[in-house]
Design a protein around this motif. Sequence first.
Motif, PDB file in Angstrom:
ATOM      1  N   ASN A 130      -2.133  14.131 -49.991  1.00 16.35           N
ATOM      2  CA  ASN A 130      -2.293  13.923 -51.435  1.00 16.35           C
ATOM      3  C   ASN A 130      -1.743  15.138 -52.166  1.00 16.35           C
ATOM      4  O   ASN A 130      -1.812  16.265 -51.662  1.00 16.35           O
ATOM      5  CB  ASN A 130      -3.762  13.723 -51.803  1.00 16.35           C
ATOM      6  CG  ASN A 130      -4.308  12.390 -51.328  1.00 16.35           C
ATOM      7  OD1 ASN A 130      -4.050  11.354 -51.915  1.00 16.35           O
ATOM      8  ND2 ASN A 130      -5.058  12.429 -50.224  1.00 16.35           N
ATOM      9  N   GLY A 131      -1.191  14.890 -53.338  1.00 20.71           N
ATOM     10  CA  GLY A 131      -0.646  15.993 -54.117  1.00 20.71           C
ATOM     11  C   GLY A 131      -0.594  15.676 -55.593  1.00 20.71           C
ATOM     12  O   GLY A 131      -0.546  14.509 -55.993  1.00 20.71           O
ATOM     13  N   ALA A 132      -0.611  16.714 -56.400  1.00 19.73           N
ATOM     14  CA  ALA A 132      -0.466  16.581 -57.845  1.00 19.73           C
ATOM     15  C   ALA A 132       0.492  17.661 -58.320  1.00 19.73           C
ATOM     16  O   ALA A 132       0.445  18.804 -57.833  1.00 19.73           O
ATOM     17  CB  ALA A 132      -1.817  16.716 -58.546  1.00 19.73           C
ATOM     18  N   GLY A 133       1.380  17.289 -59.240  1.00 18.98           N
ATOM     19  CA  GLY A 133       2.386  18.237 -59.685  1.00 18.98           C
ATOM     20  C   GLY A 133       2.731  18.082 -61.148  1.00 18.98           C
ATOM     21  O   GLY A 133       2.405  17.072 -61.786  1.00 18.98           O
ATOM     22  N   VAL A 134       3.413  19.085 -61.674  1.00 23.17           N
ATOM     23  CA  VAL A 134       3.850  19.076 -63.071  1.00 23.17           C
ATOM     24  C   VAL A 134       5.318  19.480 -63.140  1.00 23.17           C
ATOM     25  O   VAL A 134       5.817  20.222 -62.289  1.00 23.17           O
ATOM     26  CB  VAL A 134       3.001  20.013 -63.956  1.00 23.17           C
ATOM     27  CG1 VAL A 134       1.562  19.537 -64.011  1.00 23.17           C
ATOM     28  CG2 VAL A 134       3.063  21.448 -63.442  1.00 23.17           C
TER      29      VAL A 134
END
Length: 528
Positions: free
Chosen positions: A274-278
Motif C-alpha cells: 500500500n502507498g500514498a503519494g503527492v
Amino acid sequence: MKKFAYFLFFLVFIANYSYSQGELEALKYSRNELYGTARSMAMGNAFGALGGDITGVSINPAGIGVYRSSEVMGTMGFQQNRAKVGDINRSVDDFNLHNLGFVGYFPLRNDVMPMINFGFSYNRQKTFNNEINAVGNGASRMIDYIVDRTNGANNGRGIDPNLLLVGEDLPDPFVDQPWLSVLAYNSKLMFPQSGNNNFYDPLNTNNETPLQEIILSERGYIDNYDFTFGTTINNVLNVGMALTISDINHSLYTDFLEDFKSGGYTLNNEIITNGAGVGAKFGVIYRPINSIRLGLAYHTPTWYSMSEIYKASIDDDLGAYVTDPNYKKGRTYSAKFTNHYDLKTPDKWVLSGAAVLGSNFILSVDYELTDYTNMKLSVPSGAYSNKNWYDIDNSYIKEDFKVASTVRVGTEYRFTPQFSGRLGYAWIQNPYNSDFSKAGDSSVSGSNTIYRMEGDTQYFTGGLGYRFNKNFYADFALVYQTQEDQLYPFPNLYAYNGDTRGELVIDASPFTLKNTSVRGLLTLGYRF
C-alpha cells in the motif's frame, strides 16, 4: 508442520526497515496505462491540447480553461485481462468505476481573464488484475540459481550455515541473510561443501531436468485524485495547475514449482503493498489561430510513502534425493513481516497539438517523455536503518533504464450536431536499456524471483458519442490493448569481469507472455 522461524520482537522491528526493494518494484508503480473518460479513451487519450474533457484536464491542467460551463460526469467500465503463455490462457474480468469528475465555472466579467475554473477528478490510472500460468523445462534449475547467489554472498565469501538455520535462539536470518538461501537450506535444496562450509552444493537430482511451473495471481490499482484550477488569458492562452494525490493498493501471490521424476518443491511468496503519494502538474495551451491548439504540460514526480506485508515459504518433498536419513518432507516458512520505504517516480513532459477544423473534425496528437532513470528508492525519514541502504538499487536504476516515449493520436468526426464517431491509437515504449533487456539479469529483492521484462504497449481505440440535449451526453469507448513480455522464473546470471558480462552461468529460459486487454467504457455527463 516441520519447520518454523521464531523471531524476537526487537529483531522484527529491525526487519521493518531492512528488507530491500529493487528496480522492479520502482518500475511497477511508475509505469502507467491509458485511463479516463470514454471520449478521451476512444481518441487514444490524445487530449493534452484539447481540454474541455476531465481526462484532458488530468493530462494538461490548462485544459480546464476551455470550459464555459460547469460539468459533472462519471465513467463505468468493464475490463478483461488475458495472459497467454504457450497454450495456457488465463483471464480476469473486472467491472469498476474508472473515472469521476466535476468542473466549476466561475465567470469574472473581465476581458483579460474572463473566468476562473476549479475542478476535481478521480481516475483509475492503472490496474494490476492478472492471472498467469506458465509450464516448461528450463535450461537451468532454481536450485542452481539459489546456490550461485548464496556462494556469491558477502562479497564472494559465502555464508556460515549456522546463520541460515531457523530457530528460537538464533539471529533473524531474514534480516542478516538472503531469504532464498535460508528457505533453501532448511528445505534441503542445498548442502555445505565438504571442507568449506561457507559454500554450498545443490541437491543432487540425478541430472534430471525438472518441469518448472509459474502460478501468479495479482490484484490492485493505482488511483489518482486531481484538484485543478485554471483560466484563460485574452482567450488565447490557457494556464492551469493541479495538486495530485495518488493511492496504491497491490497484492501479489506467486508459486514457483520444480517437479522432478520422484519429487519436487514449491516456493511461495505473498506480498501486499500500500502507498500514498503527492505530486503536481502544470500546463499551458496556446491558440495561435482559432483552429490550432498547442499544449505543454509538466508532471512532477510523485513522492510515495510505501508499506508492505510479506511472507514466504517452501514446501518440499525430496525424500528420493536427500541422503539425510532424518529428512522428512514438510514446509519451511517465514514469519509475516512489515516493511516501509519511500519511492519517487519519474517526472514527465507532455507536448501536444490539435487541429479543430470547423465544427465537424478534430485531429489531436500527444507526445510524452518520461525519464525512468529518475526513479528513486529511499529509507523513510526517521527510520532505524542505514540511509545508504538503497544506493545499489538506485545505481541499477540509473544503469538499466532509459528515457521512454509515449505517442497518442486521436480523431473525432461529428456526423450530426448530436452524434460523433472517434478513433485513436497509442504506443507506449518499454523503459529498458537495450543491453539490460537482452541480458535479463535484473536484481530481484527478497525471495520472489519471478518478474517480467515488459515490451512496448499498443492501444487501438474507438467509440461513439451522443448529445441528448445541450446539457446531457453519453459517450462509449472500446479499447484493445496488446503487449508481449518476457516472463522470467528467476534472473539470468553471468560470469562478470569487472562490469562486463561474460559467460551465461544460469540460463533462466524466460517464457513469452502475451498480454491482451479489452475494455468497454460508458461515460455519462451533465453540463450546466
